[in-house]
Design a protein around this motif. Structure first.
Motif, PDB file in Angstrom:
ATOM      1  N   LYS B 139       0.843  -1.190   0.000  1.00  0.00           N
ATOM      2  CA  LYS B 139       0.000   0.000   0.000  1.00  0.00           C
ATOM      3  C   LYS B 139       0.882   1.245   0.000  1.00  0.00           C
ATOM      4  O   LYS B 139       1.735   1.396   0.869  1.00  0.00           O
ATOM      5  N   ALA B 142       0.949   8.208   1.784  1.00  0.00           N
ATOM      6  CA  ALA B 142       0.627   9.587   1.379  1.00  0.00           C
ATOM      7  C   ALA B 142       1.917  10.402   1.359  1.00  0.00           C
ATOM      8  O   ALA B 142       2.898  10.048   2.017  1.00  0.00           O
ATOM      9  N   PRO B 154      -3.553  12.000  -1.398  1.00  0.00           N
ATOM     10  CA  PRO B 154      -4.078  10.754  -0.840  1.00  0.00           C
ATOM     11  C   PRO B 154      -3.287   9.553  -1.384  1.00  0.00           C
ATOM     12  O   PRO B 154      -2.666   9.640  -2.440  1.00  0.00           O
ATOM     13  N   ASN B 155      -3.323   8.463  -0.662  1.00  0.00           N
ATOM     14  CA  ASN B 155      -2.671   7.228  -1.137  1.00  0.00           C
ATOM     15  C   ASN B 155      -3.223   6.896  -2.517  1.00  0.00           C
ATOM     16  O   ASN B 155      -4.454   6.896  -2.697  1.00  0.00           O
ATOM     17  N   HIS B 156      -2.356   6.596  -3.453  1.00  0.00           N
ATOM     18  CA  HIS B 156      -2.857   6.271  -4.792  1.00  0.00           C
ATOM     19  C   HIS B 156      -1.866   5.428  -5.560  1.00  0.00           C
ATOM     20  O   HIS B 156      -0.661   5.465  -5.317  1.00  0.00           O
ATOM     21  N   TYR B 175      -7.572   5.160  -5.888  1.00  0.00           N
ATOM     22  CA  TYR B 175      -7.473   5.594  -4.492  1.00  0.00           C
ATOM     23  C   TYR B 175      -7.966   4.492  -3.560  1.00  0.00           C
ATOM     24  O   TYR B 175      -8.429   3.435  -4.012  1.00  0.00           O
ATOM     25  N   ASP B 179     -10.033   7.264   2.888  1.00  0.00           N
ATOM     26  CA  ASP B 179      -8.865   8.153   2.994  1.00  0.00           C
ATOM     27  C   ASP B 179      -9.332   9.589   3.248  1.00  0.00           C
ATOM     28  O   ASP B 179     -10.001  10.190   2.393  1.00  0.00           O
TER      29      ASP B 179
END
Lengths: 173, 234
Positions: B139, B142, B154-156, B175, B179
Protein backbone atom coordinates in the motif's frame (compact mmCIF):
# COMPACT_ATOMS: atom_id res chain seq x y z
CA UNK A 1 -22.82 0.50 -17.83
CA UNK A 2 -21.21 3.52 -16.16
CA UNK A 3 -19.37 6.14 -18.19
CA UNK A 4 -15.69 5.68 -18.96
CA UNK A 5 -13.35 5.90 -15.98
CA UNK A 6 -12.06 9.41 -15.32
CA UNK A 7 -8.52 10.39 -16.19
CA UNK A 8 -6.09 11.82 -13.64
CA UNK A 9 -2.73 13.45 -14.26
CA UNK A 10 0.27 11.24 -15.06
CA UNK A 11 2.15 13.33 -12.46
CA UNK A 12 5.88 14.10 -12.29
CA UNK A 13 7.05 10.56 -11.46
CA UNK A 14 5.76 8.64 -14.48
CA UNK A 15 9.37 7.85 -15.44
CA UNK A 16 9.01 4.73 -13.27
CA UNK A 17 7.31 3.25 -16.36
CA UNK A 18 9.70 4.87 -18.82
CA UNK A 19 11.79 2.59 -21.01
CA UNK A 20 14.03 4.73 -23.18
CA UNK A 21 14.05 2.18 -26.00
CA UNK A 22 10.32 2.72 -26.56
CA UNK A 23 11.25 5.95 -28.36
CA UNK A 24 12.77 3.86 -31.14
CA UNK A 25 9.94 2.22 -33.08
CA UNK A 26 12.47 0.54 -35.37
CA UNK A 27 14.13 -1.44 -32.57
CA UNK A 28 12.45 -4.73 -33.51
CA UNK A 29 13.94 -4.59 -36.99
CA UNK A 30 11.28 -2.72 -38.96
CA UNK A 31 12.02 -2.04 -42.61
CA UNK A 32 11.04 1.17 -44.34
CA UNK A 33 11.95 4.83 -44.58
CA UNK A 34 13.45 5.57 -41.16
CA UNK A 35 12.93 9.09 -39.86
CA UNK A 36 13.85 11.00 -36.72
CA UNK A 37 11.12 13.08 -35.12
CA UNK A 38 12.07 15.73 -32.58
CA UNK A 39 10.30 18.56 -30.85
CA UNK A 40 10.21 20.81 -27.87
CA UNK A 41 7.29 21.31 -25.50
CA UNK A 42 6.69 24.69 -23.87
CA UNK A 43 4.03 26.03 -21.52
CA UNK A 44 2.06 29.29 -21.51
CA UNK A 45 5.13 31.21 -20.31
CA UNK A 46 7.35 29.65 -22.96
CA UNK A 47 9.08 27.60 -20.27
CA UNK A 48 10.13 24.05 -21.18
CA UNK A 49 7.82 21.30 -20.00
CA UNK A 50 10.55 19.11 -18.58
CA UNK A 51 8.41 16.32 -17.14
CA UNK A 52 6.07 15.52 -20.04
CA UNK A 53 5.57 12.12 -21.66
CA UNK A 54 5.04 12.26 -25.43
CA UNK A 55 3.43 9.31 -27.17
CA UNK A 56 3.17 8.71 -30.90
CA UNK A 57 0.87 6.25 -32.60
CA UNK A 58 0.61 5.62 -36.33
CA UNK A 59 -1.87 3.50 -38.24
CA UNK A 60 0.60 3.23 -41.12
CA UNK A 61 2.74 1.27 -41.80
CA UNK A 62 0.51 -1.44 -40.29
CA UNK A 63 1.62 -2.86 -36.97
CA UNK A 64 3.40 -6.21 -37.12
CA UNK A 65 5.94 -8.12 -35.05
CA UNK A 66 8.72 -5.84 -36.30
CA UNK A 67 6.90 -2.53 -35.98
CA UNK A 68 4.89 -1.59 -32.85
CA UNK A 69 3.42 1.62 -34.31
CA UNK A 70 3.63 3.15 -30.85
CA UNK A 71 6.36 4.98 -29.00
CA UNK A 72 6.81 6.95 -25.82
CA UNK A 73 9.54 9.45 -25.01
CA UNK A 74 10.34 11.75 -22.15
CA UNK A 75 10.96 15.46 -22.43
CA UNK A 76 14.38 16.46 -21.14
CA UNK A 77 15.23 19.49 -18.99
CA UNK A 78 14.85 21.73 -22.08
CA UNK A 79 11.51 20.18 -23.00
CA UNK A 80 12.98 18.27 -25.94
CA UNK A 81 11.88 14.84 -27.11
CA UNK A 82 13.13 12.49 -29.85
CA UNK A 83 11.72 9.46 -31.69
CA UNK A 84 12.97 7.17 -34.43
CA UNK A 85 10.23 5.62 -36.53
CA UNK A 86 9.10 4.79 -40.05
CA UNK A 87 7.60 7.50 -42.22
CA UNK A 88 3.87 6.85 -42.48
CA UNK A 89 1.93 6.78 -45.72
CA UNK A 90 -1.62 8.07 -46.16
CA UNK A 91 -4.41 6.52 -44.09
CA UNK A 92 -8.04 6.02 -45.11
CA UNK A 93 -10.38 8.62 -43.69
CA UNK A 94 -14.13 8.47 -43.29
CA UNK A 95 -16.24 7.98 -46.37
CA UNK A 96 -14.05 8.14 -49.45
CA UNK A 97 -11.61 10.63 -47.96
CA UNK A 98 -7.90 9.97 -47.45
CA UNK A 99 -5.84 11.43 -44.66
CA UNK A 100 -2.38 12.79 -45.35
CA UNK A 101 0.52 10.94 -43.68
CA UNK A 102 0.50 11.76 -39.99
CA UNK A 103 1.41 10.63 -36.50
CA UNK A 104 -1.15 10.78 -33.71
CA UNK A 105 0.25 12.48 -30.60
CA UNK A 106 -0.77 12.16 -26.96
CA UNK A 107 0.88 14.34 -24.33
CA UNK A 108 0.73 13.58 -20.62
CA UNK A 109 2.28 15.70 -17.86
CA UNK A 110 1.96 17.06 -14.37
CA UNK A 111 -0.74 19.72 -14.61
CA UNK A 112 -2.42 17.95 -17.53
CA UNK A 113 -5.45 16.14 -16.10
CA UNK A 114 -6.34 14.09 -19.17
CA UNK A 115 -4.38 13.26 -22.32
CA UNK A 116 -3.81 16.12 -24.76
CA UNK A 117 -4.26 14.72 -28.26
CA UNK A 118 -2.83 16.27 -31.40
CA UNK A 119 -1.32 15.21 -34.72
CA UNK A 120 1.95 15.69 -36.54
CA UNK A 121 1.81 16.14 -40.32
CA UNK A 122 4.75 16.52 -42.70
CA UNK A 123 5.16 20.00 -44.20
CA UNK A 124 5.35 20.08 -47.98
CA UNK A 125 3.42 16.86 -48.53
CA UNK A 126 0.92 17.67 -51.32
CA UNK A 127 -1.64 15.38 -49.69
CA UNK A 128 -1.91 17.86 -46.79
CA UNK A 129 -4.05 20.06 -49.05
CA UNK A 130 -6.88 17.52 -49.13
CA UNK A 131 -6.53 16.19 -45.59
CA UNK A 132 -9.92 16.48 -43.82
CA UNK A 133 -8.51 17.75 -40.51
CA UNK A 134 -5.99 20.20 -41.95
CA UNK A 135 -8.62 21.49 -44.38
CA UNK A 136 -10.99 22.16 -41.50
CA UNK A 137 -8.49 24.51 -39.83
CA UNK A 138 -9.01 27.77 -41.69
CA UNK A 139 -6.44 29.89 -39.82
CA UNK A 140 -3.07 29.21 -41.51
CA UNK A 141 -1.18 29.99 -38.30
CA UNK A 142 -3.18 27.41 -36.36
CA UNK A 143 -2.75 24.88 -39.15
CA UNK A 144 0.99 25.44 -39.10
CA UNK A 145 1.15 24.17 -35.48
CA UNK A 146 0.53 20.64 -36.79
CA UNK A 147 3.21 20.71 -39.50
CA UNK A 148 6.63 19.24 -38.76
CA UNK A 149 9.47 20.60 -40.91
CA UNK A 150 12.38 18.64 -42.30
CA UNK A 151 15.42 20.27 -40.71
CA UNK A 152 17.90 17.67 -41.92
CA UNK A 153 17.77 14.60 -44.13
CA UNK A 154 15.00 12.45 -42.65
CA UNK A 155 14.84 14.60 -39.52
CA UNK A 156 11.44 16.16 -38.85
CA UNK A 157 10.87 18.73 -36.08
CA UNK A 158 7.69 20.01 -34.45
CA UNK A 159 7.44 22.32 -31.47
CA UNK A 160 4.45 21.95 -29.16
CA UNK A 161 3.05 24.90 -27.27
CA UNK A 162 0.52 24.05 -24.56
CA UNK A 163 -0.92 27.53 -24.20
CA UNK A 164 -0.85 31.10 -25.52
CA UNK A 165 0.97 32.47 -28.57
CA UNK A 166 1.40 29.72 -31.14
CA UNK A 167 -0.71 27.31 -29.09
CA UNK A 168 -0.78 23.88 -30.70
CA UNK A 169 -4.09 22.70 -32.11
CA UNK A 170 -5.35 20.05 -29.70
CA UNK A 171 -8.04 17.57 -30.59
CA UNK A 172 -11.08 15.92 -29.12
CA UNK A 173 -10.91 12.35 -30.38
CA UNK B 1 -14.42 -0.11 -47.04
CA UNK B 2 -16.50 0.46 -43.92
CA UNK B 3 -15.91 3.40 -41.61
CA UNK B 4 -14.88 2.46 -38.07
CA UNK B 5 -17.66 2.76 -35.48
CA UNK B 6 -17.27 6.07 -33.66
CA UNK B 7 -16.52 6.17 -29.95
CA UNK B 8 -19.28 7.46 -27.68
CA UNK B 9 -18.74 11.08 -26.72
CA UNK B 10 -17.45 11.43 -23.17
CA UNK B 11 -20.23 12.05 -20.63
CA UNK B 12 -20.11 15.71 -19.43
CA UNK B 13 -18.70 16.15 -15.94
CA UNK B 14 -17.17 12.69 -15.75
CA UNK B 15 -13.71 13.78 -16.89
CA UNK B 16 -11.54 16.51 -15.33
CA UNK B 17 -11.22 19.88 -17.07
CA UNK B 18 -7.80 20.88 -18.35
CA UNK B 19 -8.23 24.28 -16.66
CA UNK B 20 -8.59 23.48 -12.97
CA UNK B 21 -7.49 26.54 -10.96
CA UNK B 22 -7.35 24.65 -7.63
CA UNK B 23 -4.58 22.49 -9.14
CA UNK B 24 -1.87 25.09 -9.71
CA UNK B 25 0.15 23.19 -12.31
CA UNK B 26 -2.74 23.43 -14.78
CA UNK B 27 -2.42 27.25 -14.93
CA UNK B 28 0.23 27.40 -17.68
CA UNK B 29 -0.39 23.95 -19.10
CA UNK B 30 -4.00 24.05 -20.28
CA UNK B 31 -4.96 25.00 -23.83
CA UNK B 32 -6.94 28.23 -24.16
CA UNK B 33 -8.22 27.72 -27.69
CA UNK B 34 -11.17 25.43 -28.32
CA UNK B 35 -10.21 21.85 -29.11
CA UNK B 36 -11.07 20.58 -32.58
CA UNK B 37 -13.20 17.45 -32.77
CA UNK B 38 -11.94 14.77 -35.13
CA UNK B 39 -14.23 11.95 -36.18
CA UNK B 40 -13.16 8.38 -35.45
CA UNK B 41 -10.86 7.29 -38.27
CA UNK B 42 -8.48 4.34 -38.49
CA UNK B 43 -6.00 6.46 -36.53
CA UNK B 44 -8.26 6.67 -33.48
CA UNK B 45 -10.06 3.34 -33.88
CA UNK B 46 -6.85 1.31 -33.90
CA UNK B 47 -4.16 1.30 -31.29
CA UNK B 48 -0.97 -0.39 -30.24
CA UNK B 49 -0.91 -4.09 -29.39
CA UNK B 50 1.58 -5.02 -26.73
CA UNK B 51 2.86 -8.56 -26.77
CA UNK B 52 4.00 -10.00 -23.43
CA UNK B 53 7.02 -11.25 -25.41
CA UNK B 54 8.27 -7.72 -25.93
CA UNK B 55 6.67 -6.26 -22.81
CA UNK B 56 7.02 -8.89 -20.08
CA UNK B 57 4.54 -8.85 -17.24
CA UNK B 58 5.66 -7.69 -13.80
CA UNK B 59 2.77 -8.60 -11.52
CA UNK B 60 4.41 -8.68 -8.10
CA UNK B 61 5.84 -5.35 -6.98
CA UNK B 62 6.13 -6.48 -3.37
CA UNK B 63 9.34 -8.48 -3.84
CA UNK B 64 12.63 -7.41 -5.41
CA UNK B 65 15.29 -10.09 -6.05
CA UNK B 66 13.59 -12.33 -3.54
CA UNK B 67 13.52 -9.70 -0.80
CA UNK B 68 10.20 -8.35 0.47
CA UNK B 69 9.42 -4.65 0.38
CA UNK B 70 8.40 -2.92 3.60
CA UNK B 71 4.77 -2.02 4.11
CA UNK B 72 1.31 -3.48 4.00
CA UNK B 73 1.11 -6.14 1.28
CA UNK B 74 -2.03 -5.84 -0.86
CA UNK B 75 -3.65 -7.59 -3.79
CA UNK B 76 -5.29 -5.38 -6.41
CA UNK B 77 -7.69 -7.07 -8.78
CA UNK B 78 -10.26 -5.77 -11.21
CA UNK B 79 -11.97 -6.05 -14.52
CA UNK B 80 -11.47 -3.84 -17.57
CA UNK B 81 -14.56 -3.44 -19.71
CA UNK B 82 -15.87 -0.84 -22.13
CA UNK B 83 -18.94 1.39 -21.83
CA UNK B 84 -20.94 -1.23 -23.70
CA UNK B 85 -20.13 -3.79 -21.01
CA UNK B 86 -17.75 -5.82 -23.12
CA UNK B 87 -14.58 -7.13 -21.47
CA UNK B 88 -11.33 -5.64 -22.76
CA UNK B 89 -9.17 -8.75 -23.13
CA UNK B 90 -5.39 -9.05 -23.41
CA UNK B 91 -4.79 -5.36 -22.85
CA UNK B 92 -1.71 -4.02 -21.08
CA UNK B 93 -2.16 -2.29 -17.73
CA UNK B 94 0.81 -0.26 -16.50
CA UNK B 95 1.03 0.82 -12.87
CA UNK B 96 3.44 2.86 -10.78
CA UNK B 97 3.42 4.18 -7.23
CA UNK B 98 5.24 5.51 -4.18
CA UNK B 99 6.58 3.14 -1.53
CA UNK B 100 4.97 2.52 1.87
CA UNK B 101 6.65 5.64 3.26
CA UNK B 102 5.25 7.87 0.51
CA UNK B 103 8.46 8.17 -1.51
CA UNK B 104 8.91 7.45 -5.21
CA UNK B 105 12.07 5.73 -6.40
CA UNK B 106 12.59 8.72 -8.69
CA UNK B 107 15.35 11.38 -8.65
CA UNK B 108 12.74 14.14 -8.77
CA UNK B 109 11.13 13.08 -5.50
CA UNK B 110 12.91 14.85 -2.65
CA UNK B 111 10.35 14.09 0.07
CA UNK B 112 12.10 13.43 3.38
CA UNK B 113 10.94 9.82 3.65
CA UNK B 114 13.08 6.71 3.22
CA UNK B 115 13.57 4.82 0.00
CA UNK B 116 13.14 1.07 0.20
CA UNK B 117 15.86 -0.86 -1.67
CA UNK B 118 13.35 -3.69 -2.10
CA UNK B 119 10.66 -1.58 -3.69
CA UNK B 120 10.88 0.09 -7.10
CA UNK B 121 7.21 0.72 -7.84
CA UNK B 122 6.71 -0.28 -11.48
CA UNK B 123 4.26 -2.97 -12.58
CA UNK B 124 2.77 -4.26 -15.82
CA UNK B 125 0.03 -6.84 -16.25
CA UNK B 126 -2.23 -8.01 -19.05
CA UNK B 127 -5.95 -8.66 -18.78
CA UNK B 128 -7.23 -12.18 -19.42
CA UNK B 129 -10.02 -13.17 -21.81
CA UNK B 130 -12.64 -11.79 -19.38
CA UNK B 131 -10.80 -8.51 -18.94
CA UNK B 132 -9.52 -9.36 -15.46
CA UNK B 133 -6.16 -8.24 -14.12
CA UNK B 134 -4.40 -8.77 -10.80
CA UNK B 135 -1.21 -7.63 -9.17
CA UNK B 136 0.43 -7.77 -5.76
CA UNK B 137 2.08 -4.70 -4.26
CA UNK B 138 2.37 -2.78 -1.01
CA UNK B 139 0.00 0.00 0.00
CA UNK B 140 1.55 3.33 -1.06
CA UNK B 141 2.00 6.05 1.54
CA UNK B 142 0.63 9.59 1.38
CA UNK B 143 3.12 12.33 0.58
CA UNK B 144 3.24 16.13 0.70
CA UNK B 145 3.24 18.35 -2.37
CA UNK B 146 3.41 22.09 -2.83
CA UNK B 147 0.08 22.87 -4.45
CA UNK B 148 -1.23 24.74 -1.39
CA UNK B 149 -0.22 25.03 2.28
CA UNK B 150 -0.02 21.64 4.02
CA UNK B 151 -1.07 19.79 0.86
CA UNK B 152 -0.84 15.98 0.89
CA UNK B 153 -1.75 13.56 -1.88
CA UNK B 154 -4.08 10.75 -0.84
CA UNK B 155 -2.67 7.23 -1.14
CA UNK B 156 -2.86 6.27 -4.79
CA UNK B 157 -1.60 3.93 -7.49
CA UNK B 158 -1.16 5.31 -11.03
CA UNK B 159 -2.72 3.33 -13.89
CA UNK B 160 -2.16 3.53 -17.67
CA UNK B 161 -4.34 1.65 -20.17
CA UNK B 162 -4.58 1.56 -23.95
CA UNK B 163 -7.64 -0.46 -24.92
CA UNK B 164 -7.97 -1.32 -28.59
CA UNK B 165 -8.17 2.20 -30.04
CA UNK B 166 -5.92 5.20 -29.36
CA UNK B 167 -9.00 7.28 -28.45
CA UNK B 168 -9.46 4.97 -25.44
CA UNK B 169 -6.13 5.98 -23.89
CA UNK B 170 -6.60 6.30 -20.13
CA UNK B 171 -4.20 7.58 -17.48
CA UNK B 172 -5.73 7.54 -14.03
CA UNK B 173 -5.15 7.00 -10.33
CA UNK B 174 -6.68 4.41 -8.00
CA UNK B 175 -7.47 5.59 -4.49
CA UNK B 176 -8.26 3.77 -1.24
CA UNK B 177 -11.54 3.74 0.71
CA UNK B 178 -11.81 5.89 3.83
CA UNK B 179 -8.86 8.15 2.99
CA UNK B 180 -9.47 11.54 4.71
CA UNK B 181 -7.16 13.27 2.21
CA UNK B 182 -9.52 12.64 -0.70
CA UNK B 183 -11.89 15.43 0.31
CA UNK B 184 -8.94 17.87 0.33
CA UNK B 185 -7.35 16.79 -2.95
CA UNK B 186 -7.78 19.10 -5.96
CA UNK B 187 -6.72 16.41 -8.45
CA UNK B 188 -9.46 14.06 -7.26
CA UNK B 189 -11.94 16.94 -7.13
CA UNK B 190 -11.09 18.05 -10.67
CA UNK B 191 -13.79 15.55 -11.67
CA UNK B 192 -17.08 17.40 -11.20
CA UNK B 193 -19.36 14.38 -11.17
CA UNK B 194 -19.35 12.80 -7.72
CA UNK B 195 -20.19 9.29 -8.91
CA UNK B 196 -17.41 9.44 -11.51
CA UNK B 197 -14.96 10.59 -8.81
CA UNK B 198 -15.96 7.86 -6.41
CA UNK B 199 -15.41 5.19 -9.05
CA UNK B 200 -11.68 5.95 -8.70
CA UNK B 201 -11.83 4.64 -5.12
CA UNK B 202 -11.03 0.95 -4.89
CA UNK B 203 -13.20 -1.28 -2.74
CA UNK B 204 -11.85 -3.40 0.11
CA UNK B 205 -12.89 -7.01 -0.57
CA UNK B 206 -12.54 -9.58 2.18
CA UNK B 207 -13.19 -12.32 -0.36
CA UNK B 208 -10.09 -11.23 -2.26
CA UNK B 209 -8.08 -10.93 0.95
CA UNK B 210 -5.76 -13.86 1.61
CA UNK B 211 -5.63 -14.97 5.25
CA UNK B 212 -2.30 -14.37 7.01
CA UNK B 213 -0.91 -12.77 3.84
CA UNK B 214 -2.47 -9.71 2.12
CA UNK B 215 -5.54 -7.44 2.01
CA UNK B 216 -7.52 -7.38 -1.22
CA UNK B 217 -8.76 -4.29 -3.08
CA UNK B 218 -10.97 -4.37 -6.13
CA UNK B 219 -10.72 -1.69 -8.83
CA UNK B 220 -12.77 -2.01 -12.02
CA UNK B 221 -11.99 0.18 -15.02
CA UNK B 222 -14.24 1.24 -17.89
CA UNK B 223 -12.81 2.35 -21.23
CA UNK B 224 -14.76 4.27 -23.84
CA UNK B 225 -17.19 2.21 -25.89
CA UNK B 226 -18.21 2.54 -29.50
CA UNK B 227 -21.65 1.05 -29.72
CA UNK B 228 -22.68 -1.66 -32.09
CA UNK B 229 -20.53 -3.70 -34.40
CA UNK B 230 -19.65 -1.55 -37.42
CA UNK B 231 -22.02 -1.86 -40.35
CA UNK B 232 -20.42 -3.24 -43.47
CA UNK B 233 -20.89 -1.13 -46.57
CA UNK B 234 -21.24 -3.51 -49.46
Amino acid sequence: MPAATANQTIGPYWHLIEHAEWADLTRFGANGEVITVTGCVRDGDGAPVADAAIEIWQADPPVDAAFPGFGRARCDAEGRFRFRTLKPGPVAGRGNAWQAPHLALALHARGVLKPLFSRLYFAGDPRNESDPLLSAITDPARRETLLAHEIGAGHWHLDIRLQGAGETVFLTV
Amino acid sequence: MSDPAPFHPLTPGTQPEYDTPSYGSTAKRHPQAALIAVPTTLTEANGPRFSPLHFPALADLSVTAGRPALGERIIVEGRVSDEDGRPVANTMVEIWQANAAGRYDHPGDQHDAPLDPNFHGEGRVFTDAEGRYRFVTIKPGAYPWRNHPNAWRPNHIHFSLFGSGFAQRLITQMYFPGDPLLELDPIYHAIADRAARERLISRFDVALTQPEWALGYRFDIVLRGRGATPMENT
